[in-house]
Design an enzyme around this catalytic site. Structure first.
Site, PDB file in Angstrom:
ATOM      1  N   HIS A 162       0.795  -1.229   0.000  1.00 58.21           N
ATOM      2  CA  HIS A 162       0.000   0.000   0.000  1.00 58.21           C
ATOM      3  C   HIS A 162       0.829   1.282   0.000  1.00 58.21           C
ATOM      4  CE1 HIS A 162       0.973   0.051   4.297  1.00 58.21           C
ATOM      5  NE2 HIS A 162       0.595   1.310   4.307  1.00 58.21           N
ATOM      6  N   ARG A 163       2.128   1.201   0.278  1.00 61.66           N
ATOM      7  CA  ARG A 163       2.913   2.429   0.420  1.00 61.66           C
ATOM      8  C   ARG A 163       3.084   3.140  -0.920  1.00 61.66           C
ATOM      9  NH1 ARG A 163       4.837   3.244   5.373  1.00 61.66           N
ATOM     10  NH2 ARG A 163       4.849   1.453   6.783  1.00 61.66           N
TER      11      ARG A 163
END
Length: 362
Positions: free
Chosen positions: A207-208
């Protein structure tokens, strides 16, 4: 004593659960403010219901936006809340925009701030979390560090006098949920279609921004996961889903089977059922460690350096640079034979947090 907790994102809600339970066994008043930074039901609502957290006393409804817009929105919305409540402590959690905004609003109103999970450092200034945690630590009056390493970082920055070793409240909730699952009191998790919970599989999250914002990098990372020899249960964060749709990238290919994020108990059950974890999430690295599952972290650094000891966690920022056999060997490696120790505490951190707040109350 009145303590006002400011939370807004999934990891903070998990940390809030043992804190709320610890306060519930006292005569103290605990006010919960949810900023709405994570407004997706999969990342917010299910954590209140699934972890037995009381409903928020205040919901700011901030929602998404750039870092500046989101931080500014929380900051502006917090002022009237703090003016009305005038708590003895404003307790902020972790490293999100909600944390920084909550701390800054309290400081401007001359209200004491305590920072839970203080002292973590990735030493990567590209990460917005790193800005948030450093600025919050230097603004706060009481720094509740989870580990000895965090205490050293705070001392190096001249903050030793404000720092106490509280332990990690994530241990409290993780071990409690683990024990419920192992006793059979928890239902099996809803894994993505195509994942057999009774056969070996890997659990993955991405998700980063550094891993999802570049379509080329995102496609290469997903390709590396898709090439693994075990089925991969990909719990798709809304950011990942949005970026994949934006760039026309398929999340379901090869070994990859994408599904929705899980409630916390479902996540813990999924980790326990897995052969290992591949992630860029700080929290999931630690949960894998606590649950005796190997983790492969798609980042060049980690704040949770203790997980690297003995090979329980391994940093692999660019898995697509390895040959398929090498990458498969890393991601599917067996658990180390060495004991992992208890670097994050004994599962009683929340009680200590309440005691520290009592002791240091002005």
């Amino acid at each position: 004593m009145k303590v006002l907790s400011v939370v807004g994102a999934r990891p903070q809600l998990v940390k809030l659960a043992p804190i709320a339970a610890a306060f519930a066994s006292t005569d103290h008043q605990h006010v919960i403010v949810h900023t709405g930074q994570h407004y997706d039901a999969d990342l917010s609502d299910v954590f209140f219901s699934g972890l037995g957290i009381p409903d928020p006393d205040v919901h700011l409804g901030i929602g998404s936006g750039s870092h500046g817009i989101q931080t500014g929105g929380v900051l502006a919305a917090m002022d009237p809340v703090l003016a009305a409540e005038r708590p003895d402590w404003v307790l902020v959690y972790g490293d999100t925009n909600s944390t920084l905004a909550g701390a800054l609003s309290a400081v401007k109103m001359h209200l004491p701030v305590a920072h839970l999970e203080a002292g973590l450092r990735s030493f990567n200034r590209r990460m917005p979390e790193e800005h948030n945690r450093i600025l919050t630590d230097h603004a706060a009056d009481l720094l509740l560090a989870p580990t000895e390493e965090a205490m050293r970082h705070l001392s190096d920055e001249g903050l030793a006098e404000r720092s106490v070793l509280a332990g990690d409240v994530m241990v409290d909730v993780c071990l409690r949920i683990r024990d419920k699952i192992l006793s059979g009191a928890q239902a099996a998790p809803a894994l993505p279609d195509g994942i057999d919970p009774h056969a070996p599989y890997l659990l993955a999250t991405l998700h980063r921004p550094d891993n999802t914002d570049s379509p080329e990098r995102l496609d290469a990372l997903l390709g590396a996961l898709a090439a693994l020899p075990l089925p991969v249960a990909l719990l798709a964060h809304p950011r990942l889903t949005a970026r994949a749709e934006q760039h026309g990238i398929d999340l379901n290919r090869g070994s990859l089977h994408a599904g929705r994020p899980l409630p916390y108990a479902g996540l813990i059950a999924a980790v326990l059922g897995s052969s290992g974890v591949v992630t860029d999430s700080g929290g999931l690295q630690k949960e894998a460690f606590l649950l005796d599952r190997v983790c492969t972290t798609i980042r060049p650094e980690t704040e949770w350096v203790e997980t690297l000891e003995g090979g329980w966690n391994q940093l692999v920022p660019n898995p697509y640079e390895f040959s398929p056999a090498e990458w498969a060997g890393i991601a599917t490696r067996p658990a180390p034979a060495t004991p992992r120790g208890l670097p994050y505490g004994d599962g009683k951190a929340a009680q200590r947090v309440v005691e520290f707040l009592e002791r240091h109350k002005r």
